[in-house]
Scaffold this active site. Structure first.
Site, PDB file in Angstrom:
ATOM      1  N   GLU A   1       9.160 -22.685  31.079  1.00  0.00           N
ATOM      2  CA  GLU A   1       9.939 -23.921  31.275  1.00  0.00           C
ATOM      3  C   GLU A   1       9.112 -25.207  31.192  1.00  0.00           C
ATOM      4  OE1 GLU A   1      12.267 -23.731  34.829  1.00  0.00           O
ATOM      5  OE2 GLU A   1      13.434 -22.029  34.127  1.00  0.00           O
TER       6      GLU A   1
ATOM      7  N   GLU B   1      15.283 -15.325  32.926  1.00  0.00           N
ATOM      8  CA  GLU B   1      15.556 -15.636  34.343  1.00  0.00           C
ATOM      9  C   GLU B   1      17.025 -15.947  34.541  1.00  0.00           C
ATOM     10  OE1 GLU B   1      13.257 -18.751  36.202  1.00  0.00           O
ATOM     11  OE2 GLU B   1      11.368 -17.883  35.505  1.00  0.00           O
TER      12      GLU B   1
HETATM   13  C1  GCO Z   1      11.694 -21.550  36.994  1.00  0.00           C
HETATM   14  C2  GCO Z   1      10.910 -20.765  37.646  1.00  0.00           C
HETATM   15  C3  GCO Z   1      11.118 -20.067  38.874  1.00  0.00           C
HETATM   16  C4  GCO Z   1      12.030 -20.622  39.917  1.00  0.00           C
HETATM   17  C5  GCO Z   1      13.466 -20.304  39.636  1.00  0.00           C
HETATM   18  C6  GCO Z   1      14.408 -20.778  40.698  1.00  0.00           C
HETATM   19  O1  GCO Z   1      11.375 -21.181  35.894  1.00  0.00           O
HETATM   20  O2  GCO Z   1      12.242 -22.548  37.409  1.00  0.00           O
HETATM   21  O3  GCO Z   1      10.505 -19.808  36.722  1.00  0.00           O
HETATM   22  O4  GCO Z   1       9.794 -20.142  39.250  1.00  0.00           O
HETATM   23  O5  GCO Z   1      11.671 -20.110  41.137  1.00  0.00           O
HETATM   24  O6  GCO Z   1      13.856 -20.897  38.446  1.00  0.00           O
HETATM   25  O7  GCO Z   1      14.349 -22.152  40.835  1.00  0.00           O
END
Ligand code: GCO
Length: 449
Positions: free
Chosen positions: A168, A357
């Site tokens: 991200e 995710e």
């Molecule tokens: C993200 C992260 C995670 C977060 C999840 C929840 O990519 O933002 O990979 O580390 O914990 O998204 O907010």
């Protein structure tokens, strides 16, 4: 349940995701160097309740039990990240062999247990020593990052076959270099655009380095993505606000990778990124990934807001709209993941999509060794169903990873929002599989065995 694992096909990759800083702890053990998250979270008033990741889930020591739990849950793929400063304490140069040995133990145990390791190379924990030299805002980061990628390949690349270059980039540059709410806490447009351009170069360069090393690697990178709707339908200014926010949040890093350049036409302020570009950069931003990782949690609603700098738009949070939301104040809106998949499928340069995710934080109650997390279970079920719907309509989506294995350090929010399939008692480090975890393990049970 309206689906089985078989509905998704034999090749579909089911998994679970974590990130080094959120679970490992052992922040200063065995020669690890400081990262920007170590220093940021140990500063006053940066993290809710003054939490930090110094111990987190103590995965550094508990990994044998935790990997056993992944196996027990029938999860065949495990996505985790490497902490740059654990293997290169100063970011470049000297190797910390104890750190290398630790990741080798994790990788070897995964393989022994029949769990495929999926490695994220960078999940936000830049070595502090590099931050002291400007970090992501310094173009030198291209060289530092290349050296780090080469180290990952050298020490782990004989066994790790699945790689994700960045996690991200929009979040770590936006929150870390524009808003200052994530490490390293920098603010301002110049910091953001410099960091963004260098991260976009690194995401492609990382792919090229991995590919040049082994043709067989499966190489990807991950992006946050939220479907965006206008507050007032058919309201021209709100619709324009949608286009701008979408260009910033959803397209800024994806499109240059796909060879389309930055989405400057739809968000004029991005033209200023050219200040940081050198001749030939446009080409260097592009790389053909084997897959792209979609990370989706919610949708956003935006309205025209003339006083907001740069985008003239604002996001209206879920509680203001009085819609069902998670503890992060993110609307529960499963159609967002479907809309994301459909849209990404229209980019000809995307070969394959994996959901790397998806998950939710709710109030969990541990009662007599059980967590009846009905809302999370429903959330996962509804989102997986939307993934299936997209796949049935021909979208080339071929994997789904839950965020996350166990409750962990949720960045600026500390330990309060719990996203795990497994409950963690942070005083005792006791793990308890939640009902959602039991449900996921049932889904993944290989009925042919
Ligand atoms: C993200 C992260 C995670 C977060 C999840 C929840 O990519 O933002 O990979 O580390 O914990 O998204 O907010």
């Amino acid at each position: 349940m309206h689906f089985t694992k078989e509905d998704f096909g034999k090749d579909f990759k089911w998994g679970v995701s974590t990130a080094a800083y959120q679970i490992e702890g052992a922040h200063d053990l065995d020669g690890k160097g400081t990262s920007i998250w170590d220093s940021f979270s140990n500063k006053k008033r940066k993290i809710t309740n003054g939490h930090n990741g110094n111990i987190a889930c103590d995965f550094y020591h508990q990994y044998p039990q935790d990997l056993e739990l992944i196996k027990q849950l029938n999860i065949p793929n495990y996505r985790f990240s490497i902490s740059w400063s654990r293997i290169l304490p100063n970011g470049t140069g000297e190797i910390n062999f104890k750190g290398v040995a630790y990741y080798n133990r994790v990788i070897d145990l995964c393989l022994e247990l029949g769990i495929e390791p999926w490695v994220t190379i960078y999940h936000w924990d830049l070595p502090e020593a590099l931050h002291a030299k400007g970090g992501w805002t310094n173009r030198e980061v291209l060289n530092w990052f290349s050296e780090y990628v080469q180290c990952c390949i050298k020490y782990f690349g004989d066994r790790v076959k699945h790689w994700m270059v960045l996690n991200e980039p929009m979040v770590f540059t936006g929150a870390g270099y524009f808003l200052g709410v994530h490490a390293p806490g920098k603010v301002g447009l110049s910091n953001f655009l410099a960091a963004a351009h260098h991260a976009a170069l690194c995401q492609a360069e990382g792919g090229r380095i991995l590919r040049s090393h082994q043709q067989e690697y499966k190489i990807g990178t991950t992006f946050s993505y939220s479907h965006i709707d206008p507050l007032r339908e058919n309201h021209e200014k709100d619709l324009r606000a949608v286009v701008k926010v979408d260009a910033l949040l959803n397209r800024l890093f994806l499109e240059p990778l796909l060879g389309m350049g930055y989405p400057m036409k739809d968000l004029k302020i991005l033209q200023k990124i050219e200040r940081f570009m050198l001749p030939g950069d446009e080409q260097k931003l592009a790389f053909q990934m084997d897959f792209v990782g979609l990370q989706n949690y919610t949708r956003e609603i935006v309205s025209h807001a003339p006083l907001m700098p740069f985008v003239q738009a604002k996001i209206i949070k879920a509680n203001k709209r009085k819609v069902t939301h998670t503890l992060m104040n993110w609307e529960v809106y499963p159609a967002s993941i479907y809309q994301a998949l459909k849209r990404w499928n229209n980019y000809p340069a995307i070969k394959e999509i994996l959901v790397t995710e998806n998950g939710a934080a709710f109030h969990d109650h541990l009662v007599e060794n059980e967590v009846h997390d009905a809302e999370r279970l429903q959330y996962l079920q509804d989102h997986i169903e939307q993934v299936l719907k997209a796949q049935k309509e021909g979208v080339k989506v071929n994997g789904y990873f839950v965020w996350t294995l166990m409750d962990n350090f949720e960045w600026a929010e500390g330990y309060h929002p719990r996203f795990g399939l497994i409950h963690v008692d942070f005083d005792t480090q006791k793990r308890t599989i939640k009902n959602s975890g039991k449900w996921y393990s049932q889904l993944l049970l290989d009925r042919k065995l």
